[in-house]
Design a protein around this motif. Structure first.
Motif, PDB file in Angstrom:
ATOM      1  N   PRO A 265     -59.208 -94.290   9.040  1.00 56.28           N
ATOM      2  CA  PRO A 265     -58.607 -95.113  10.093  1.00 56.28           C
ATOM      3  C   PRO A 265     -58.513 -96.576   9.671  1.00 56.28           C
ATOM      4  O   PRO A 265     -59.379 -97.079   8.948  1.00 56.28           O
ATOM      5  CB  PRO A 265     -59.571 -94.924  11.271  1.00 56.28           C
ATOM      6  CG  PRO A 265     -60.218 -93.600  11.018  1.00 56.28           C
ATOM      7  CD  PRO A 265     -60.347 -93.484   9.537  1.00 56.28           C
ATOM      8  N   ALA A 266     -57.463 -97.231  10.125  1.00 53.24           N
ATOM      9  CA  ALA A 266     -57.203 -98.608   9.705  1.00 53.24           C
ATOM     10  C   ALA A 266     -58.387 -99.529   9.988  1.00 53.24           C
ATOM     11  O   ALA A 266     -58.721-100.390   9.157  1.00 53.24           O
ATOM     12  CB  ALA A 266     -55.950 -99.133  10.402  1.00 53.24           C
ATOM     13  N   ALA A 267     -59.034 -99.357  11.130  1.00 50.12           N
ATOM     14  CA  ALA A 267     -60.168-100.223  11.472  1.00 50.12           C
ATOM     15  C   ALA A 267     -61.327-100.009  10.507  1.00 50.12           C
ATOM     16  O   ALA A 267     -62.041-100.958  10.150  1.00 50.12           O
ATOM     17  CB  ALA A 267     -60.618 -99.955  12.904  1.00 50.12           C
ATOM     18  N   THR A 268     -61.527 -98.781  10.070  1.00 46.86           N
ATOM     19  CA  THR A 268     -62.599 -98.486   9.117  1.00 46.86           C
ATOM     20  C   THR A 268     -62.315 -99.132   7.776  1.00 46.86           C
ATOM     21  O   THR A 268     -63.199 -99.737   7.154  1.00 46.86           O
ATOM     22  CB  THR A 268     -62.746 -96.963   8.935  1.00 46.86           C
ATOM     23  OG1 THR A 268     -63.039 -96.375  10.200  1.00 46.86           O
ATOM     24  CG2 THR A 268     -63.846 -96.632   7.946  1.00 46.86           C
ATOM     25  N   VAL A 269     -61.078 -99.020   7.303  1.00 42.50           N
ATOM     26  CA  VAL A 269     -60.698 -99.623   6.022  1.00 42.50           C
ATOM     27  C   VAL A 269     -60.861-101.142   6.094  1.00 42.50           C
ATOM     28  O   VAL A 269     -61.385-101.770   5.172  1.00 42.50           O
ATOM     29  CB  VAL A 269     -59.255 -99.250   5.643  1.00 42.50           C
ATOM     30  CG1 VAL A 269     -58.843 -99.919   4.335  1.00 42.50           C
ATOM     31  CG2 VAL A 269     -59.105 -97.739   5.528  1.00 42.50           C
ATOM     32  N   ALA A 270     -60.420-101.737   7.191  1.00 46.61           N
ATOM     33  CA  ALA A 270     -60.523-103.192   7.340  1.00 46.61           C
ATOM     34  C   ALA A 270     -61.978-103.641   7.335  1.00 46.61           C
ATOM     35  O   ALA A 270     -62.329-104.639   6.698  1.00 46.61           O
ATOM     36  CB  ALA A 270     -59.826-103.635   8.624  1.00 46.61           C
ATOM     37  N   ALA A 271     -62.845-102.907   8.029  1.00 50.28           N
ATOM     38  CA  ALA A 271     -64.266-103.262   8.066  1.00 50.28           C
ATOM     39  C   ALA A 271     -64.895-103.146   6.683  1.00 50.28           C
ATOM     40  O   ALA A 271     -65.706-104.000   6.272  1.00 50.28           O
ATOM     41  CB  ALA A 271     -65.001-102.371   9.064  1.00 50.28           C
ATOM     42  N   GLU A 272     -64.534-102.104   5.947  1.00 52.48           N
ATOM     43  CA  GLU A 272     -65.057-101.953   4.587  1.00 52.48           C
ATOM     44  C   GLU A 272     -64.580-103.099   3.697  1.00 52.48           C
ATOM     45  O   GLU A 272     -65.343-103.622   2.870  1.00 52.48           O
ATOM     46  CB  GLU A 272     -64.626-100.612   4.005  1.00 52.48           C
ATOM     47  CG  GLU A 272     -65.326 -99.414   4.621  1.00 52.48           C
ATOM     48  CD  GLU A 272     -64.933 -98.108   3.953  1.00 52.48           C
ATOM     49  OE1 GLU A 272     -64.115 -98.129   2.995  1.00 52.48           O
ATOM     50  OE2 GLU A 272     -65.436 -97.054   4.382  1.00 52.48           O
ATOM     51  N   ALA A 273     -63.335-103.498   3.865  1.00 52.15           N
ATOM     52  CA  ALA A 273     -62.792-104.589   3.063  1.00 52.15           C
ATOM     53  C   ALA A 273     -63.534-105.895   3.337  1.00 52.15           C
ATOM     54  O   ALA A 273     -63.853-106.651   2.409  1.00 52.15           O
ATOM     55  CB  ALA A 273     -61.301-104.754   3.340  1.00 52.15           C
ATOM     56  N   VAL A 274     -63.805-106.167   4.610  1.00 49.90           N
ATOM     57  CA  VAL A 274     -64.541-107.388   4.961  1.00 49.90           C
ATOM     58  C   VAL A 274     -65.947-107.354   4.360  1.00 49.90           C
ATOM     59  O   VAL A 274     -66.447-108.361   3.834  1.00 49.90           O
ATOM     60  CB  VAL A 274     -64.581-107.575   6.489  1.00 49.90           C
ATOM     61  CG1 VAL A 274     -65.557-108.693   6.872  1.00 49.90           C
ATOM     62  CG2 VAL A 274     -63.180-107.879   7.019  1.00 49.90           C
ATOM     63  N   ALA A 275     -66.596-106.196   4.399  1.00 56.76           N
ATOM     64  CA  ALA A 275     -67.931-106.072   3.813  1.00 56.76           C
ATOM     65  C   ALA A 275     -67.894-106.314   2.310  1.00 56.76           C
ATOM     66  O   ALA A 275     -68.793-106.966   1.742  1.00 56.76           O
ATOM     67  CB  ALA A 275     -68.505-104.688   4.111  1.00 56.76           C
ATOM     68  N   LEU A 276     -66.863-105.822   1.645  1.00 56.61           N
ATOM     69  CA  LEU A 276     -66.724-106.041   0.206  1.00 56.61           C
ATOM     70  C   LEU A 276     -66.466-107.519  -0.115  1.00 56.61           C
ATOM     71  O   LEU A 276     -66.979-108.043  -1.095  1.00 56.61           O
ATOM     72  CB  LEU A 276     -65.598-105.179  -0.346  1.00 56.61           C
ATOM     73  CG  LEU A 276     -65.880-103.678  -0.395  1.00 56.61           C
ATOM     74  CD1 LEU A 276     -64.600-102.907  -0.680  1.00 56.61           C
ATOM     75  CD2 LEU A 276     -66.953-103.372  -1.438  1.00 56.61           C
ATOM     76  N   LEU A 277     -65.688-108.159   0.730  1.00 52.99           N
ATOM     77  CA  LEU A 277     -65.443-109.590   0.539  1.00 52.99           C
ATOM     78  C   LEU A 277     -66.741-110.374   0.684  1.00 52.99           C
ATOM     79  O   LEU A 277     -67.038-111.276  -0.133  1.00 52.99           O
ATOM     80  CB  LEU A 277     -64.418-110.086   1.568  1.00 52.99           C
ATOM     81  CG  LEU A 277     -64.223-111.596   1.630  1.00 52.99           C
ATOM     82  CD1 LEU A 277     -63.628-112.130   0.327  1.00 52.99           C
ATOM     83  CD2 LEU A 277     -63.343-111.974   2.817  1.00 52.99           C
ATOM     84  N   ARG A 278     -67.522-110.054   1.685  1.00 51.81           N
ATOM     85  CA  ARG A 278     -68.781-110.778   1.892  1.00 51.81           C
ATOM     86  C   ARG A 278     -69.753-110.540   0.737  1.00 51.81           C
ATOM     87  O   ARG A 278     -70.467-111.465   0.309  1.00 51.81           O
ATOM     88  CB  ARG A 278     -69.395-110.366   3.228  1.00 51.81           C
ATOM     89  CG  ARG A 278     -68.619-110.936   4.412  1.00 51.81           C
ATOM     90  CD  ARG A 278     -69.098-110.422   5.743  1.00 51.81           C
ATOM     91  NE  ARG A 278     -68.393-111.099   6.849  1.00 51.81           N
ATOM     92  CZ  ARG A 278     -68.276-110.607   8.060  1.00 51.81           C
ATOM     93  NH1 ARG A 278     -68.820-109.423   8.360  1.00 51.81           N
ATOM     94  NH2 ARG A 278     -67.650-111.279   9.002  1.00 51.81           N
TER      95      ARG A 278
END
Length: 218
Positions: A199-212
């Protein structure tokens, strides 16, 4: 896949690029990254390739409008780098020099995938253009990986008027996907691969975690 010119390209830690095939959800992820960085008080410049400046956007129109004369593979590559040269000098580097973060929907990796893998052009030619025209690589590249069939179905659903590249056959996109994955495997320090079928929200959350996590490592 070893890049012979790696030592000649510097890394720009605040340049984060999003890569992947058609319909992978890069726009949603880019917006989530932008919001996360702004919440930390950072200036964020969001951009795209081909494009990112008025002139580069005009080149984009030449490249993607199916009504124009189709460029040869070599002409397509050179137009991509003409657009990229303008984008780098007028948008990316000025933002990085003043301390902003730059989020780019596609960057040079897409030329390796689309003009290299998809069109069959020599990787060495692309690497030489990258070295001479760009001179650096992103600090972090998020590859949104998705099966070609699913990505194309998504892209068709959101936009019935496909551009010239979106009209290519599946084999073109399969070759591009293979190059993206090979580059990610060859550069694990820069690439992070996300399963874009989630799901798009899951991918976005994972991306933010990787950025941090990337920020914390600097």
């Amino acid at each position: 896949m070893k890049h012979a010119d790696d030592g000649l390209l510097r890394t720009e830690p605040r340049l984060v690029t999003l890569e992947g095939g058609e319909g992978a959800g890069k726009t949603t992820v880019l917006e989530a990254l932008r919001d996360a960085l702004r919440a930390q008080g950072h200036e964020v410049v969001c951009t795209r390739e081909p494009g990112g400046t008025p002139l580069a956007e005009r080149i984009r129109d030449l490249l993607l409008d199916p009504e124009h004369e189709p460029p040869t593979a070599e002409a397509e590559l050179l137009l991509m780098f003409a657009s990229r040269a303008q984008h780098v000098r007028e948008t990316v580097l000025p933002a990085l020099r003043r301390g902003a973060w730059v989020l780019s929907d596609r960057f040079t990796d897409s030329s390796y995938a689309y003009q290299g893998g998809g069109r069959g052009l020599d990787e060495g030619l692309i690497a030489e253009l990258e070295r001479r025209v760009v001179g650096f690589r992103p600090g972090l590249t998020l590859l949104l990986d998705l099966a070609v069939s699913e990505g194309r179905a998504r892209a068709h659903g959101r936009n019935g008027d496909a551009d010239r590249i979106e009209r290519e056959r599946d084999g073109f996109f399969e070759r591009a996907r293979a190059v993206f994955l090979a580059r990610a495997a060859a550069e694990p320090g820069r690439f992070r691969v996300l399963d874009a079928a989630q799901p798009a929200a899951t991918v976005a959350a994972e991306a933010v975690a990787l950025l941090r996590a990337w920020q914390a490592s600097q």
